[in-house]
Design an enzyme around this catalytic site. Structure first.
Site, PDB file in Angstrom:
ATOM      1  N   VAL A   1       2.910   7.051  -0.627  1.00 48.71           N
ATOM      2  CA  VAL A   1       1.633   7.627  -0.197  1.00 48.71           C
ATOM      3  C   VAL A   1       1.814   9.132  -0.037  1.00 48.71           C
ATOM      4  CG1 VAL A   1      -0.073   7.726   1.663  1.00 48.71           C
ATOM      5  CG2 VAL A   1       0.784   5.512   0.864  1.00 48.71           C
ATOM      6  N   LYS A   2       0.861   9.867  -0.602  1.00 52.17           N
ATOM      7  CA  LYS A   2       0.929  11.328  -0.578  1.00 52.17           C
ATOM      8  C   LYS A   2       0.275  11.867   0.694  1.00 52.17           C
ATOM      9  CE  LYS A   2       0.239  13.394  -4.653  1.00 52.17           C
ATOM     10  NZ  LYS A   2      -0.410  13.727  -5.961  1.00 52.17           N
TER      11      LYS A   2
END
Length: 378
Positions: A142-143
């Site tokens: 997840v960014k």
């Protein structure tokens, strides 16, 4: 295929990730082919990429119709997330052999938290955890944007054992803060006896945008130059700031992950947080179309490339270790830029603020597109 420069990057410790995702390349087998033939070892996505994918054809229409009919109460954002989850899961499955073969070093697919949460620590953690829960794939990343508010979110998510792609990094100082947040998160896990070997992270350091803005300010200085030597000095600095900035980030990377702090954690099976070069397409046609690949090759790194860039590098790229071959030269370039009255810290702050704004605008455009699709397909 044996002479493919993209695959040769691995010999120098760099992984090639693909900066694109779409239902089309998943259904057609193109992503599978790229993994097998071009050496793709990961996939990154962002709101702009999803917007283009959904806008460009009818690949998503069938799922959209189903979602609109079965779940008429879903918000437009929830509909987008449902579409994205399908693509991300499919990409994760395709990259699972890479993930397993590499021992969890590669094979990741990245999806971003809602960009509107960039300045909301708790909201970022909550949104990230929901994505991990919804997707449930070991090779998901997840960014999280590397804003000041993002730093404690990064530490908390690493502490919770989540794979995080830290994005929108422009300054060396902020990168150092990100590496520290990563190590703090790992240390908290270690103190509680939790495993470290299953925690993976990359720090996405953006490149080409630095040249775009630095060159703008250099052009202004050039227009006001009083003599020939001054003009020539300014011209020699054009297109040099981004690579020099990235090279200094790499120096900080080597220091962070050879420190006593990390070596203590490494004995408990911690992994380095690799530097990922993002924004690697060349924006200025006067510069080489492979500038931000050719000059940033070295161990412990990832280069995520869009289509034009990876195709160009496959066609005429040469692979050699370049990332740290002239650090004194990189320092000199940035010092000379500063000597002209151009502040690199101001440039990188401006780029961070602009990056958050542009990602949020892209996300809003994406949600507006879903709304339009609802009207067309319902």
């Amino acid at each position: 295929m044996n002479n493919n420069p993209l695959r040769a990057l691995q010999k120098f410790g760099q992984s090639f990730w693909y900066d694109n995702i779409s239902r089309g390349i998943l259904k057609s087998g193109e992503l599978k082919r790229m993994i097998e033939e071009e050496g793709v070892r990961g996939v990154t996505s962002n709101p702009s990429i999803f917007y283009k994918s959904i806008k460009s054809g009818s690949d998503y229409d069938e799922q959209l119709k189903e979602l609109f009919i079965r779940n008429p109460g879903m918000t437009d954002k929830e509909v987008f997330v449902a579409l994205a989850i399908t693509d991300i899961k499919d990409a994760c499955n395709l990259l699972m052999p890479v993930y397993e073969e590499s021992g969890g070093a590669d094979g990741f697919v990245s999806i971003e938290v809602d960009p509107h949460l960039a300045y909301d620590t708790e909201g970022t953690v909550k949104d990230a955890l929901e994505l991990f829960e919804d997707i449930k794939m070991p090779n998901l990343m997840v960014k999280v944007p590397a804003t000041k508010e993002g730093l404690p979110a990064i530490e908390e998510l690493i502490y919770l054992g989540k794979n995080i792609n830290v994005t929108l990094l422009f300054s060396v100082k902020r990168y150092e803060e990100v590496a520290e947040a990563y190590l703090k998160g790992l240390e908290r896990r270690a103190d509680e006896g939790k495993p470290l070997n299953n925690v993976n992270s990359v720090a996405s350091f953006f490149v080409s945008r630095v040249d775009t803005l630095a060159d703008k300010y250099l052009e202004e200085k050039l227009n006001n130059a009083k003599d020939g030597p001054s003009e020539e000095k300014i011209r020699t600095l054009m297109g040099k700031a981004a690579v020099a900035n990235a090279q200094l980030a790499y120096e900080s990377f080597k220091m962070a992950f050879s420190s006593d702090w990390f070596l203590y954690l490494k004995r408990k099976d911690a992994k380095i947080q690799r530097l990922l070069w993002g924004s690697t397409s060349t924006k200025n046609p006067r510069y080489s179309d492979i500038l931000y690949v050719r000059e940033l090759i070295g161990p412990g790194t990832v280069n995520t490339m869009p289509d034009d860039t990876w195709k160009a590098f496959k066609d005429h790229g040469r692979v050699e270790r370049t990332i740290d071959r002239d650090i004194d030269g990189a320092k000199s370039i940035l010092n000379e830029i500063e000597s002209l009255g151009i502040s690199m810290s101001s440039i990188t702050k401006e780029l961070e603020d602009e990056g958050v704004r542009l990602f949020a605008e892209s996300f809003d455009s994406l949600i507006a597109l879903i709304k339009q699709k609802r009207e067309e397909l319902s």
